[in-house]
Design an enzyme around this catalytic site. Sequence first.
Site: not given
Length: 295
Positions: A46-50, A90, A128, A144, A175
């Site tokens: 998730d870090q690399d994606y963002d 989102s 989050k 969603r 979630e």
Amino acid sequence: MSLSKGLIQNIIQQKVLLDGLSNDDLAEFCQLANITYRDGSPIVSDQDYDFIYLAELKRRLPHHSLLQTIEPEGQSFSEEKVLLPEVMLSTDKAYSWDEILKWIERIEKSCLEVGLNINDIQIKATPKLDGFAGYDDGLHLYTRGDGKKGSDITRVFNRGLQTFNDCKRGQGAGEIVVKKSYFEQYLSDSFEHPRNFQASLIKEKALDEKAQKSINDKAALFVPFSQLPSWVGSINELKSNFSQIVGNILTMVDFDVDGVVFELTHQVLKRHMGANRKFHRWQIAFKENKDKAQV
């Protein structure tokens, strides 16, 4: 798909860096990373994606559809998509204090437009969660999806899934998550990432023994956002104690958390600020780059 399997692997392993990708290659990789993440089999963190790929896409192609609308959902949970009880957007992201300040400035401007005193405005902060977003209307549970249509995954409740704090069902958005301590102790040897495990709870195939046990042990849960612990305070308090507030919120729950959600509580101001096609303007998620990856 124009990206070859070899190129995809080289991007994942960072053998091919950003400056070696065309705009089309970057956009296609971001779309692939998003789909696999939402299907429960992420190809990058998730870090690399963002902070690497999506950040570069935003820099190069700020009007790309992936940045302007809800990311699509694949067919992993159901082929047929159904209309959600209400639109699920989102959450806008902020990756620095400066971006949070810009959000606050927009709030201050909106207060002037509707004649509200900024000192009377309260901000709510909650963890989050890094789980699977869903909507529980009391009868059905939905993913969603694209924000308007999602998959009916009521089968998860039929399998015995419970709600956080044993609260009543039908509290809307939330979630599906698994307790972090439980995952590390009992599931990490079988599942590479909590998201892989969470996806296994949702998919139509029969649950394996470990997944069913996590439900029976109330380690896997549906957490309505309304049930999350929170901090509430003024904008001045937020400005003065931002780092402390973020630090406290990140440790409030025993679930994977990848940021802090800040939102307005004043209904008139929320209606005035409204939303665009992707997110509510009265809400923002702060995500800090902990890896500081270099590419």
